[in-house]
Structures are given as structure tokens and as C-alpha cells.
Design a protein around this motif. Structure first.
Motif, PDB file in Angstrom:
ATOM      1  N   ASN A 291       6.512 -26.527  18.811  1.00 18.68           N
ATOM      2  CA  ASN A 291       5.879 -25.207  18.781  1.00 18.68           C
ATOM      3  C   ASN A 291       4.557 -25.278  19.523  1.00 18.68           C
ATOM      4  OD1 ASN A 291       7.255 -23.035  17.457  1.00 18.68           O
ATOM      5  ND2 ASN A 291       7.157 -24.210  15.562  1.00 18.68           N
ATOM      6  N   ASN A 292       4.592 -25.364  20.830  1.00 20.95           N
ATOM      7  CA  ASN A 292       3.358 -25.435  21.597  1.00 20.95           C
ATOM      8  C   ASN A 292       3.528 -24.604  22.853  1.00 20.95           C
ATOM      9  OD1 ASN A 292       1.517 -26.581  23.780  1.00 20.95           O
ATOM     10  ND2 ASN A 292       0.739 -27.647  21.986  1.00 20.95           N
ATOM     11  N   ASN A 293       2.712 -23.564  22.987  1.00 21.50           N
ATOM     12  CA  ASN A 293       2.848 -22.650  24.120  1.00 21.50           C
ATOM     13  C   ASN A 293       1.495 -22.008  24.377  1.00 21.50           C
ATOM     14  OD1 ASN A 293       3.503 -20.388  25.821  1.00 21.50           O
ATOM     15  ND2 ASN A 293       5.630 -20.574  25.131  1.00 21.50           N
ATOM     16  N   PHE A 294       0.992 -22.128  25.610  1.00 16.27           N
ATOM     17  CA  PHE A 294      -0.338 -21.611  25.916  1.00 16.27           C
ATOM     18  C   PHE A 294      -0.408 -20.094  25.821  1.00 16.27           C
ATOM     19  CE2 PHE A 294      -3.454 -19.823  28.846  1.00 16.27           C
ATOM     20  CZ  PHE A 294      -4.606 -20.473  28.446  1.00 16.27           C
ATOM     21  N   TRP A 295       0.615 -19.391  26.271  1.00 14.30           N
ATOM     22  CA  TRP A 295       0.538 -17.937  26.410  1.00 14.30           C
ATOM     23  C   TRP A 295       1.101 -17.164  25.227  1.00 14.30           C
ATOM     24  CZ3 TRP A 295      -2.296 -15.712  30.122  1.00 14.30           C
ATOM     25  CH2 TRP A 295      -2.607 -16.458  31.254  1.00 14.30           C
ATOM     26  N   THR A 296       1.794 -17.810  24.321  1.00 12.18           N
ATOM     27  CA  THR A 296       2.381 -17.081  23.201  1.00 12.18           C
ATOM     28  C   THR A 296       1.966 -17.687  21.871  1.00 12.18           C
ATOM     29  OG1 THR A 296       4.419 -18.384  23.293  1.00 12.18           O
ATOM     30  CG2 THR A 296       4.368 -16.351  24.563  1.00 12.18           C
ATOM     31  N   SER A 297       2.214 -16.967  20.821  1.00  8.09           N
ATOM     32  CA  SER A 297       1.606 -17.259  19.529  1.00  8.09           C
ATOM     33  C   SER A 297       2.205 -18.434  18.781  1.00  8.09           C
ATOM     34  CB  SER A 297       1.709 -16.013  18.638  1.00  8.09           C
ATOM     35  OG  SER A 297       3.073 -15.688  18.388  1.00  8.09           O
ATOM     36  N   THR A 298       3.405 -18.877  19.157  1.00 12.03           N
ATOM     37  CA  THR A 298       4.132 -19.804  18.298  1.00 12.03           C
ATOM     38  C   THR A 298       3.409 -21.112  18.033  1.00 12.03           C
ATOM     39  OG1 THR A 298       5.318 -20.631  20.234  1.00 12.03           O
ATOM     40  CG2 THR A 298       6.366 -18.868  18.985  1.00 12.03           C
ATOM     41  N   GLY A 299       2.676 -21.612  19.012  1.00 13.00           N
ATOM     42  CA  GLY A 299       2.055 -22.914  18.831  1.00 13.00           C
ATOM     43  C   GLY A 299       0.555 -22.902  18.861  1.00 13.00           C
ATOM     44  N   CYS A 300      -0.054 -21.794  18.450  1.00 16.59           N
ATOM     45  CA  CYS A 300      -1.495 -21.633  18.672  1.00 16.59           C
ATOM     46  C   CYS A 300      -2.358 -22.347  17.642  1.00 16.59           C
ATOM     47  CB  CYS A 300      -1.843 -20.145  18.674  1.00 16.59           C
ATOM     48  SG  CYS A 300      -1.636 -19.327  17.075  1.00 16.59           S
ATOM     49  N   ALA A 301      -1.800 -22.798  16.521  1.00 20.93           N
ATOM     50  CA  ALA A 301      -2.635 -23.304  15.430  1.00 20.93           C
ATOM     51  C   ALA A 301      -2.032 -24.539  14.790  1.00 20.93           C
ATOM     52  CB  ALA A 301      -2.842 -22.205  14.379  1.00 20.93           C
ATOM     53  N   SER A 302      -2.892 -25.339  14.167  1.00 19.96           N
ATOM     54  CA  SER A 302      -2.480 -26.505  13.385  1.00 19.96           C
ATOM     55  C   SER A 302      -3.418 -26.628  12.192  1.00 19.96           C
ATOM     56  CB  SER A 302      -2.518 -27.781  14.233  1.00 19.96           C
ATOM     57  OG  SER A 302      -1.485 -27.786  15.195  1.00 19.96           O
TER      58      SER A 302
END
Length: 371
Positions: free
Chosen positions: A272-283
Motif C-alpha cells: 500500500n504505497n502510492n505517491f498520488w493516491t490515498s492508499t499508502g499515505c500513512a503508517s
């Protein structure tokens, strides 16, 4: 008259000496290179910190994790994460202007937006990570990243089309930095919880026993009963991927110098890592710092595509345990704190202290000598 020259033994001795010198110097050279890469990574995070505080000054709040919403009917809004929201403050105006903020990822198949989409700013890439492919990684296969489908319909993950070829894009732009949701559960209701977390069904702990993990999972509103009930949890850090909660400077009651805002992540170790979309924005911080989410091969049938399942191995990049902070720097990772400072936290940090640094208003007392 005898010829002058080296004997075989002398030549072998010289070669041996050169070999010893190389063996002694190579680690020093590698260490110097890593120090330079770590310094660049630190500078990246400082730039992100400045941009985030400029956003705070203009908008009155820290950038939210993402402008996206998960509701009963699917996904809505534009999916843009915090990395995109601060582009105007980090000299990314051209890329930001090329994106249709109203349509978000639904407009990625348009020429100008598509060109900007593939150009991840260098400030979001750590040079120490040799597996980040300079900002893009394969979309298809075991090392894929996800795309939310803008219309909320099946399939759940919908990569954009390349407008110049008409073919599905085979790469996903990625980032080495994630906003922190703090000490909210990374597992909790997902995977039946993670071994480092307090079981989500436990409401009362013995005196002196710290709680590791709070509702809702991944910083969302969700929590008990069932673990997925809306409005049963609250964000304890700065950003989640779907509920658009915000954090103001006044809400950081634990002190901006004692609260993690952004940390390092490894795209190869988090599906879940993607610069432009929300799926991977946080940990989050309930996963131990430096946890290896690549100890199980991504191609393993138990791992590949097993998104946060109860039987997904903890060392799998598809598991909830992949949503922790980790880097390629020896011994720890860089973190951007809410006051804009960047500090290196060691993997040996006490887990309770680490979680206390994750929460912005948990009321914990943490002194600088604890980390």
C-alpha cells in the motif's frame, strides 16, 4: 648485466598489501556515502516540514492524510494524499497545477496530468533506498501497489491508462515518506490484531501496564464493536487514508517537539504505497521501528495479494504489519517531528516511548533522553 624487476614473491606481497588497504578503506568509503545519503534524506524531510508548516499557516491545520472518503457505497472524493496537498509549498506548483484537483486520480489518463503523475519530486525519495526505482515501481505482479477505483465500482483497484499508448500503466509512483497516524492500531481488527498490540477487545489494563494501540485502526474513525464501527475511534496522529480528519497546532497537546509527524517507509516492503493516491499515505508506531516486511517472499502464495488477512504472514508486504516505519539507514530511521525538526530514532527505542511519540495528545510524558 642482470635485469631489474620484481620477483614473484615481491609482486604477491604488493598485491596483498593493496588488497588489505582496499579492505580497510572500502567500509569507510561506503560509510561516507551512506552519511551523504542520510544527510540528503534528512534535508528532504526538513523541506517537507517547511512545506507542511506553510500549509498550516495558510489553511489553519496540518495537511490531512488524504482527501478521500470510504463510505458504504464505495470510495468518493479525489483520493489526493498529503504529499500532493503540499506540492505548492515545496516548489511543485507545475505538477500540482497539472492535476485536476476536483477529479483527482480520475483524471490521470489526461496528457498533462499523466506526465506530471510519473514525475515524483525528488524531495519524496530517499537515496538510501536502493529498491525505490527512483520513484516508480511495477504495478503488476507481487511487488504491485494499489490504485483506488475512482468510480467506487469493481474492480477495487483500477490503474490509469497511458494516454499516449492506450495501454494500462505498468508502474506506480511511490514515496519513501508517510504521514503518521500515531499509536492507532495498525492491526487491531485487521488480521485479528498484531502481536505487539493490546488486543482491541481489552478495555481495562492492570495499573502500570501501557496500552499499545488505540481505536480506530489506521487512524480512521472505526473501532468496536466489531472493530469496524464508524465513529468508535479517533485519530491520534496526523493523518489517515480515508476519513479526512485534521490536526491543528492546538491539538498537539503533547508538544510539537515530542510528536512524530512523518517517518520513513520502504515501498518494496509495503504493498500500500502510492505517491498520488490515498492508499499508502500513512503508517503508525504500534509496529516496531524497522520491522522487516520482506522476510516472507512477496511471491509466496500465503503472501501474494493476501491484503491484511488473518493468515497473512507478519513478514509479508501485504500484511497490516507492513504499515510501520522503516528505512535502509543502518540502525534506525529519520523522523520529521511536528515542530519541523528531523531526528534519527534507533530501532532499539523502547516500544512504549515510541508509541508515546506517535500520539499528539495522549498525555504521555516523554523526555529527550528517552530517545
Amino acid at each position: 648485466m642482470p635485469r631489474r624487476g620484481f620477483t614473484l614473491i615481491e609482486l604477491l606481497v604488493v598485491i596483498a598489501i593493496i588488497g588489505v588497504l582496499i579492505a580497510l578503506l572500502l567500509p569507510a568509503v561506503q560509510a561516507a556515502r551512506e552519511a551523504a545519503r542520510r544527510a540528503q534524506c534528512t534535508n528532504n524531510m526538513k523541506q517537507i516540514g517547511l512545506a507542511s508548516h506553510n500549509y498550516l499557516d495558510t489553511q489553519g491545520c496540518f495537511p490531512p492524510g488524504a482527501i478521500s472518503r470510504s463510505n458504504g457505497d464505495g470510495w468518493s472524493t479525489n483520493f489526493m494524499p498529503w504529499t500532493v496537498l503540499i506540492l505548492p509549498q515545496i516548489e511543485g506548483n507545475n505538477a500540482y497545477a497539472a492535476m485536476n484537483i476536483n477529479m483527482g486520480v480520475g483524471a490521470l489518463d489526461r496528457g498533462q496530468a499523466f506526465t506530471a503523475y510519473l514525475a515524483v519530486p525528488s524531495s519524496f525519495i530517499c537515496p538510501s533506498d536502493g529498491d525505490n526505482d527512483n520513484g516508480t515501481r511495477p504495478w503488476a505482479g507481487t511487488f504491485s501497489g494499489g490504485y483506488p477505483n475512482p468510480d467506487g465500482q469493481s474492480p477495487a483497484w483500477d490503474p490509469p491508462l497511458n494516454p499516449f499508448t492506450g495501454q494500462v500503466l505498468q508502474v506506480v509512483p511511490i514515496t519513501n515518506y508517510a504521514i503518521s497516524w500515531g499509536d492507532n492500531y495498525a492491526g487491531g481488527s485487521l488480521m485479528g490484531g498484531l502481536p505487539w498490540e493490546t488486543p482491541p477487545t481489552v478495555t481495562t489494563l492492570p495499573p502500570g501496564t501501557p496500552r499499545i494501540g488505540h481505536h480506530g485502526y489506521w487512524g480512521t474513525h472505526r473501532g468496536l464493536p466489531g472493530g469496524f464501527t464508524l465513529n468508535a475511534g479517533r485519530l491520534r496522529g496526523f493523518g489517515d487514508y480515508s476519513t479526512m480528519q485534521i490536526a491543528t497546532i492546538a491539538s498537539v497537546r503533547d508538544g510539537t517537539s515530542n510528536t512524530i509527524f512523518v517517518g520513513e517507509v520502504l515501498p518494496a516492503a509495503d504493498a500500500n504505497n502510492n505517491f498520488w493516491t490515498s492508499t499508502g499515505c500513512a503508517s503508525g508506531t504500534t509496529v516496531p521501528l524497522g520491522w522487516d516486511a520482506n522476510s516472507v517472499p512477496a511471491s509466496d502464495p500465503a503472501c501474494n495479494g493476501a491484503w491484511q488477512g488473518a493468515s497473512t504472514p507478519l513478514g509479508c508486504r501485504y500484511a497490516a504489519s507492513a504499515k510501520g516505519f522503516v528505512s535502509r539507514h543502518p540502525g534506525g530511521a529519520n523522523f520529521l517531528f511536528a515542530d519541523g525538526s528531523v531526528r534519527f530514532l534507533k530501532e532499539s527505542i523502547n516500544h512504549v516511548t515510541y508509541n508515546a511519540l506517535g500520539s499528539r495528545n495522549g498525555g504521555e510524558v516523554v523526555s529527550a533522553d528517552q530517545y
